[in-house]
Design a protein around this motif. Structure first.
Motif, PDB file in Angstrom:
ATOM      1  N   GLU A 126       0.832  -1.211   0.000  1.00 43.74           N
ATOM      2  CA  GLU A 126       0.000   0.000   0.000  1.00 43.74           C
ATOM      3  C   GLU A 126       0.867   1.262   0.000  1.00 43.74           C
ATOM      4  O   GLU A 126       0.747   2.119   0.888  1.00 43.74           O
ATOM      5  N   PRO A 127       1.746   1.422  -0.991  1.00 41.01           N
ATOM      6  CA  PRO A 127       2.718   2.526  -0.934  1.00 41.01           C
ATOM      7  C   PRO A 127       2.112   3.906  -1.113  1.00 41.01           C
ATOM      8  O   PRO A 127       2.792   4.904  -0.869  1.00 41.01           O
ATOM      9  N   THR A 128       0.843   4.001  -1.517  1.00 42.94           N
ATOM     10  CA  THR A 128       0.259   5.326  -1.766  1.00 42.94           C
ATOM     11  C   THR A 128      -0.984   5.590  -0.925  1.00 42.94           C
ATOM     12  O   THR A 128      -1.659   6.590  -1.134  1.00 42.94           O
ATOM     13  N   THR A 129      -1.275   4.749   0.056  1.00 46.86           N
ATOM     14  CA  THR A 129      -2.531   4.849   0.798  1.00 46.86           C
ATOM     15  C   THR A 129      -2.701   6.190   1.496  1.00 46.86           C
ATOM     16  O   THR A 129      -3.774   6.782   1.478  1.00 46.86           O
ATOM     17  N   ALA A 130      -1.663   6.696   2.147  1.00 47.14           N
ATOM     18  CA  ALA A 130      -1.794   7.906   2.960  1.00 47.14           C
ATOM     19  C   ALA A 130      -1.553   9.192   2.171  1.00 47.14           C
ATOM     20  O   ALA A 130      -1.494  10.266   2.765  1.00 47.14           O
ATOM     21  N   LEU A 131      -1.434   9.085   0.854  1.00 51.19           N
ATOM     22  CA  LEU A 131      -1.067  10.245   0.040  1.00 51.19           C
ATOM     23  C   LEU A 131      -2.258  10.758  -0.760  1.00 51.19           C
ATOM     24  O   LEU A 131      -3.169   9.998  -1.101  1.00 51.19           O
ATOM     25  N   ASP A 132      -2.231  12.055  -1.087  1.00 47.43           N
ATOM     26  CA  ASP A 132      -3.303  12.581  -1.928  1.00 47.43           C
ATOM     27  C   ASP A 132      -3.119  12.087  -3.361  1.00 47.43           C
ATOM     28  O   ASP A 132      -2.072  11.548  -3.732  1.00 47.43           O
ATOM     29  N   VAL A 133      -4.150  12.274  -4.180  1.00 49.24           N
ATOM     30  CA  VAL A 133      -4.202  11.654  -5.498  1.00 49.24           C
ATOM     31  C   VAL A 133      -3.036  12.081  -6.384  1.00 49.24           C
ATOM     32  O   VAL A 133      -2.436  11.259  -7.092  1.00 49.24           O
ATOM     33  N   THR A 134      -2.679  13.354  -6.357  1.00 48.79           N
ATOM     34  CA  THR A 134      -1.589  13.841  -7.207  1.00 48.79           C
ATOM     35  C   THR A 134      -0.265  13.203  -6.821  1.00 48.79           C
ATOM     36  O   THR A 134       0.503  12.750  -7.680  1.00 48.79           O
ATOM     37  N   ILE A 135       0.006  13.139  -5.518  1.00 46.38           N
ATOM     38  CA  ILE A 135       1.247  12.528  -5.053  1.00 46.38           C
ATOM     39  C   ILE A 135       1.238  11.027  -5.308  1.00 46.38           C
ATOM     40  O   ILE A 135       2.272  10.435  -5.633  1.00 46.38           O
ATOM     41  N   GLN A 136       0.059  10.383  -5.179  1.00 41.65           N
ATOM     42  CA  GLN A 136      -0.056   8.961  -5.498  1.00 41.65           C
ATOM     43  C   GLN A 136       0.449   8.686  -6.907  1.00 41.65           C
ATOM     44  O   GLN A 136       1.233   7.767  -7.143  1.00 41.65           O
ATOM     45  N   ALA A 137      -0.027   9.486  -7.850  1.00 40.66           N
ATOM     46  CA  ALA A 137       0.353   9.283  -9.250  1.00 40.66           C
ATOM     47  C   ALA A 137       1.858   9.462  -9.430  1.00 40.66           C
ATOM     48  O   ALA A 137       2.504   8.698 -10.163  1.00 40.66           O
ATOM     49  N   HIS A 190      -5.512  -2.232  -2.246  1.00 35.72           N
ATOM     50  CA  HIS A 190      -6.944  -2.510  -2.335  1.00 35.72           C
ATOM     51  C   HIS A 190      -7.566  -1.722  -3.489  1.00 35.72           C
ATOM     52  O   HIS A 190      -8.766  -1.811  -3.724  1.00 35.72           O
ATOM     53  N   ASP A 191      -6.736  -0.987  -4.212  1.00 37.66           N
ATOM     54  CA  ASP A 191      -7.195  -0.077  -5.257  1.00 37.66           C
ATOM     55  C   ASP A 191      -7.009  -0.715  -6.633  1.00 37.66           C
ATOM     56  O   ASP A 191      -5.879  -0.826  -7.133  1.00 37.66           O
ATOM     57  N   LEU A 192      -8.105  -1.116  -7.263  1.00 34.68           N
ATOM     58  CA  LEU A 192      -8.023  -1.746  -8.581  1.00 34.68           C
ATOM     59  C   LEU A 192      -7.534  -0.765  -9.642  1.00 34.68           C
ATOM     60  O   LEU A 192      -6.942  -1.174 -10.638  1.00 34.68           O
ATOM     61  N   GLY A 193      -7.772   0.526  -9.426  1.00 34.43           N
ATOM     62  CA  GLY A 193      -7.269   1.515 -10.374  1.00 34.43           C
ATOM     63  C   GLY A 193      -5.756   1.540 -10.406  1.00 34.43           C
ATOM     64  O   GLY A 193      -5.143   1.643 -11.471  1.00 34.43           O
ATOM     65  N   VAL A 194      -5.128   1.427  -9.231  1.00 34.13           N
ATOM     66  CA  VAL A 194      -3.668   1.366  -9.145  1.00 34.13           C
ATOM     67  C   VAL A 194      -3.156   0.121  -9.861  1.00 34.13           C
ATOM     68  O   VAL A 194      -2.164   0.161 -10.595  1.00 34.13           O
ATOM     69  N   VAL A 251      -8.480 -16.282  -4.985  1.00 33.92           N
ATOM     70  CA  VAL A 251      -9.689 -16.696  -5.695  1.00 33.92           C
ATOM     71  C   VAL A 251      -9.561 -16.541  -7.206  1.00 33.92           C
ATOM     72  O   VAL A 251     -10.300 -17.179  -7.969  1.00 33.92           O
ATOM     73  N   GLU A 252      -8.621 -15.688  -7.647  1.00 35.22           N
ATOM     74  CA  GLU A 252      -8.456 -15.499  -9.093  1.00 35.22           C
ATOM     75  C   GLU A 252      -7.070 -14.922  -9.369  1.00 35.22           C
ATOM     76  O   GLU A 252      -6.511 -14.187  -8.554  1.00 35.22           O
ATOM     77  N   GLU A 253      -6.525 -15.268 -10.531  1.00 36.85           N
ATOM     78  CA  GLU A 253      -5.262 -14.708 -10.997  1.00 36.85           C
ATOM     79  C   GLU A 253      -5.335 -14.583 -12.501  1.00 36.85           C
ATOM     80  O   GLU A 253      -5.817 -15.494 -13.186  1.00 36.85           O
ATOM     81  N   ALA A 254      -4.857 -13.456 -13.034  1.00 36.44           N
ATOM     82  CA  ALA A 254      -4.969 -13.237 -14.475  1.00 36.44           C
ATOM     83  C   ALA A 254      -4.052 -12.107 -14.913  1.00 36.44           C
ATOM     84  O   ALA A 254      -3.673 -11.258 -14.095  1.00 36.44           O
ATOM     85  N   PRO A 255      -3.715 -12.059 -16.206  1.00 34.89           N
ATOM     86  CA  PRO A 255      -3.118 -10.836 -16.753  1.00 34.89           C
ATOM     87  C   PRO A 255      -4.080  -9.679 -16.533  1.00 34.89           C
ATOM     88  O   PRO A 255      -5.306  -9.873 -16.544  1.00 34.89           O
ATOM     89  N   VAL A 256      -3.551  -8.498 -16.314  1.00 38.40           N
ATOM     90  CA  VAL A 256      -4.402  -7.387 -15.892  1.00 38.40           C
ATOM     91  C   VAL A 256      -5.503  -7.087 -16.911  1.00 38.40           C
ATOM     92  O   VAL A 256      -6.653  -6.811 -16.540  1.00 38.40           O
ATOM     93  N   GLU A 257      -5.197  -7.183 -18.227  1.00 31.93           N
ATOM     94  CA  GLU A 257      -6.224  -6.906 -19.234  1.00 31.93           C
ATOM     95  C   GLU A 257      -7.355  -7.934 -19.160  1.00 31.93           C
ATOM     96  O   GLU A 257      -8.537  -7.576 -19.235  1.00 31.93           O
ATOM     97  N   ALA A 258      -6.993  -9.202 -18.978  1.00 34.66           N
ATOM     98  CA  ALA A 258      -8.004 -10.261 -18.908  1.00 34.66           C
ATOM     99  C   ALA A 258      -8.888 -10.093 -17.677  1.00 34.66           C
ATOM    100  O   ALA A 258     -10.102 -10.345 -17.724  1.00 34.66           O
TER     101      ALA A 258
END
Length: 332
Positions: A185-196, A218-222, A239-246
């Motif tokens: 969770e390297p970006t959990t405590a940071l605001d969105v701009t700093i996360q990016a 826990h962020d699927l967007g990340v 429960v599941e494993e896949a290439p990110v696009e799939a």
């Protein structure tokens, strides 16, 4: 265990447990995955699903007074870590495998300068002089794009912003050129701009150094932005494993589908009246991990569940193209 010649890290049937007043907590229950050399693997799931405990297990950082690796195998470059001596693990941690912890303010020592903390790791693992280690620390601060690095070496964590502290943690983790970086969770405590900025920095450094990354979030967007493959965990199990696009194009497990439906979608047209569709929550509660789960861990919350789901744990089956799923009611 069949080895994967392309994998630098192989986890098989990992089970980690903790003793509590309420009983034995089965925090990780039979998790398996591989980390390929130079790739970014995302491990995703809600809080309490076992992501962080999996990472701590890899580095053998489970407190022996309350917890243990109860079963399974962890192999790094072919070497079994579960039976490695503590002295050998100390030489490995922070050197060949490094970790970025969730909260940089509590992970950094408040009474030592950031330069001292980075240099300590370099001296311990690379055997160089204190002067050379300090110069290495300055180089690492430059690498993670901290301006005026020479001055920052002598500052304390409380003098830095949250984003800068996270960059210091990354600099420390990469200071000894690890082959594997675990980012919890390297970006959990940071605001969105700093996360990016932090995510871009990590991926840029991965390209420069060739380090393989396990990204826990826990962020699927990340995950969508950073990872090549994704492991989805629920109640201590994969429960599941896949290439990110799939995974995003065709999620198979009902839990993964539930996570996807809970993501706000700006690309979905609004309904009549200008209102967007309501996000769908996953009903029910996560099962208590102090009680043995007989069948599928998600059965009590799943609309597809049958008596078989409640009685027998589903095997992990291959859906093709590196996509696997553990569900009795999904036909790959």
């Amino acid at each position: 265990m069949s080895g994967n010649p392309g994998a630098i890290l192989e986890v098989r049937d990992l089970a980690t447990q903790f003793d509590t007043l309420d009983g034995v907590v089965r925090a990780v229950d039979g998790v398996s995955f591989d980390l390929e050399r130079g790739e970014t693997l995302g491990i995703v799931g809600e809080s309490g699903c076992g992501k962080s405990v999996t990472a701590l297990s890899i580095l053998r950082l489970i407190p022996p007074e309350t917890g243990r690796i109860a079963a399974g195998s962890i192999r790094f470059e072919g070497e079994e870590l579960t039976t490695l001596s503590e002295e050998a693990m100390k030489r490995l941690r922070g050197h060949r495998i490094s970790m970025i912890f969730q909260e940089p303010m509590t992970s950094l020592n408040p009474v030592l300068t950031v330069g001292t903390q980075i240099a300590e790791n370099v001296v311990r693992h690379m055997g160089v002089s204190k002067k050379a280690a300090r110069e290495r620390a300055r180089e690492m601060l430059d690498l993670v794009r901290i301006a005026d690095s020479k001055r920052r070496l002598d500052e304390y964590p409380h003098q830095l912003s949250g984003g800068m502290r996270q960059r210091v943690m990354i600099a420390m983790a990469l200071s000894c050129d690890p082959q594997v970086l675990i980012a919890d969770e390297p970006t959990t405590a940071l605001d969105v701009t700093i996360q990016a900025q932090i995510l871009d920095l990590m991926l840029d450094l991965k390209e420069k150094t060739g380090t393989a990354i396990v990204l826990i979030t826990h962020d699927l967007g990340v995950v969508a932005e950073t990872s090549r493959r994704v492991v989805v965990m629920y109640a201590g199990r994969k429960v599941e494993e896949a290439p990110v696009e799939a995974l995003f194009d065709n999620p198979l497990h009902p839990y993964t589908r539930g996570l996807m439906r809970a993501i706000p979608r700006l690309d979905v047209d609004a309904e009549e009246g200008g209102r967007r569709p309501r996000l769908q929550e996953i009903p029910g509660m996560v099962p208590l991990l102090t009680r043995p789960i007989v069948g599928c861990a998600f059965a009590a919350r799943c609309s597809l569940a049958t008596e078989r789901c409640r009685a027998e744990p589903p095997p992990v089956v291959d859906a093709g193209g590196g996509h696997t799923v553990a569900c009795w009611e999904v036909t790959p």
